[in-house]
Design an enzyme around this catalytic site. Structure first.
Site, PDB file in Angstrom:
ATOM      1  N   SER A 178      -1.129  -1.447   0.456  1.00  0.00           N
ATOM      2  CA  SER A 178      -1.842  -1.712   1.698  1.00  0.00           C
ATOM      3  C   SER A 178      -2.022  -0.389   2.449  1.00  0.00           C
ATOM      4  O   SER A 178      -2.674   0.509   1.948  1.00  0.00           O
ATOM      5  CB  SER A 178      -1.100  -2.766   2.520  1.00  0.00           C
ATOM      6  OG  SER A 178      -1.907  -3.255   3.557  1.00  0.00           O
ATOM      7  N   HIS A 293      -2.645 -10.823  -0.655  1.00  0.00           N
ATOM      8  CA  HIS A 293      -2.274  -9.464  -0.267  1.00  0.00           C
ATOM      9  C   HIS A 293      -0.811  -9.178  -0.574  1.00  0.00           C
ATOM     10  O   HIS A 293      -0.467  -8.056  -0.930  1.00  0.00           O
ATOM     11  CB  HIS A 293      -2.567  -9.262   1.222  1.00  0.00           C
ATOM     12  CG  HIS A 293      -2.541  -7.832   1.652  1.00  0.00           C
ATOM     13  ND1 HIS A 293      -3.361  -6.861   1.107  1.00  0.00           N
ATOM     14  CD2 HIS A 293      -1.781  -7.199   2.592  1.00  0.00           C
ATOM     15  CE1 HIS A 293      -3.112  -5.702   1.684  1.00  0.00           C
ATOM     16  NE2 HIS A 293      -2.167  -5.881   2.592  1.00  0.00           N
TER      17      HIS A 293
END
Length: 327
Positions: A178, A293
């Site tokens: 990320s 994610h």
């Protein structure tokens, strides 16, 4: 969490003032502890992983303190030593970078860090500028300036780890997810000192990300100076995009993202992978199935798959390839 050493936890307060809470250490995942008014410290109530961890030698975790080469700010990080560590040897290093970017790492248990260490790597994880828990001013240093001087903070940590005398400078690896993926891609666009990189679930192009991510309604207000179409903003978006530096990359780079990721959508990774391929840089794109994610939290198998992919890539491009034993 079991994947990386992020902050988090929970507690319950009784009418008598006793507190049950989750607590962790670098040696153990979270257990339940009890705090009693007037008594220092907490008493562990559970040891849910003792049957496994009693049979394993974990990597020792040690704090690292250094100053940023950019402005001398004090920085904190941690070094995970491989089991059976011998200070007279030289070990390859993995720099593992947290996401967020407003988040923090700490002296907490991490499956990923321990498995990298078990594979023969020294692991360095840092809290560069923008990390939380160091005060408002430190956290806001990356406001409209990310990625930026957090790069210098991370390189200062790498240099401080090397100065300890047991790092093989020819075998430096870098990865992160990320926000850490953003910084990993930024790093290999800035320097060729790393032998291999794995960019996990990144933002590669702020222009496309700002209108395709599930957070599109807020990012332009807080992370960026305004909508991309307003005068003067396009240059800012591009200059902070790792894609703007892809022409500098020479590091073998894997890109790894969950197939169902809405936060950093797959086209971000595809852009970077395809740019690397056009430049004939050794590269790979891993699409993790059934993963949003939070790749590591989507299932235990995806956590292990992520680690195995990363270790294989690092081992493949190690400048002493084949000498690192896999866990």
């Amino acid at each position: 969490g079991l994947g990386r050493p992020y902050e988090g936890g929970s507690f319950s307060l009784s009418p008598t003032g006793r507190i049950a809470y989750t607590g962790t250490s670098p040696e153990r995942p979270a257990d339940v502890f009890l705090a009693v008014p007037g008594k220092a410290g907490g008493t562990p109530l559970t040891r849910v992983n003792e049957d496994l961890l009693a049979q394993r030698e974990l990597g020792r975790v040690e704090e690292l303190r250094c100053e940023s080469s950019f402005d001398g700010r004090p920085l904190q990080g941690w070094v995970v030593h491989p089991p059976g560590f011998d200070a007279s040897r030289r070990y390859p290093l993995v720099l593992e970078i947290h996401g967020g970017p407003f988040a923090n790492y700490g002296p907490r248990f991490s499956t990923e860090m321990q498995l990298y260490a078990a594979a023969g790597y020294v692991v360095l994880y840092m809290n560069p500028r923008g990390s939380t828990s160091y005060g408002e001013e430190f956290g806001n240093l990356i406001h409209h300036a990310y990625p930026g001087y957090d790069y210098d903070d991370l390189m200062s940590g790498v240099d401080a780890a090397i100065a300890r005398g047991f790092i093989d400078e020819n075998n430096l690896m870098v990865t992160g997810g990320s926000g850490g993926g953003v910084l990993t891609a930024w790093i290999v666009g800035k320097t060729d000192r790393f032998a291999a990189a794995v960019v996990a679930k990144p933002v590669i192009n702020w222009i496309s990300f700002s209108l395709t991510s599930d957070g599109y309604a807020s990012y332009y207000q807080y992370w960026l100076p305004g909508p991309v179409w307003e005068e003067g903003n396009l240059e800012h978006y591009w200059n902070r995009s790792p894609l703007s530096l892809v022409g500098n990359v020479s590091t073998p780079t894997m890109v790894l993202t969950g197939e169902d990721d809405l936060r950093t959508p797959m086209p971000e990774s595809e852009q970077y992978y395809q740019a690397l391929k056009l430049r004939e840089i050794p590269s790979a794109l891993v699409r993790v199935q059934n993963a949003y994610h939070g790749i590591a939290s989507s299932s235990p198998s995806n956590l292990i798959a992520k680690i195995v992919y990363i270790l294989e890539w690092f081992d493949r491009y190690s400048r002493d390839s084949g000498t690192i034993s896999q866990p």
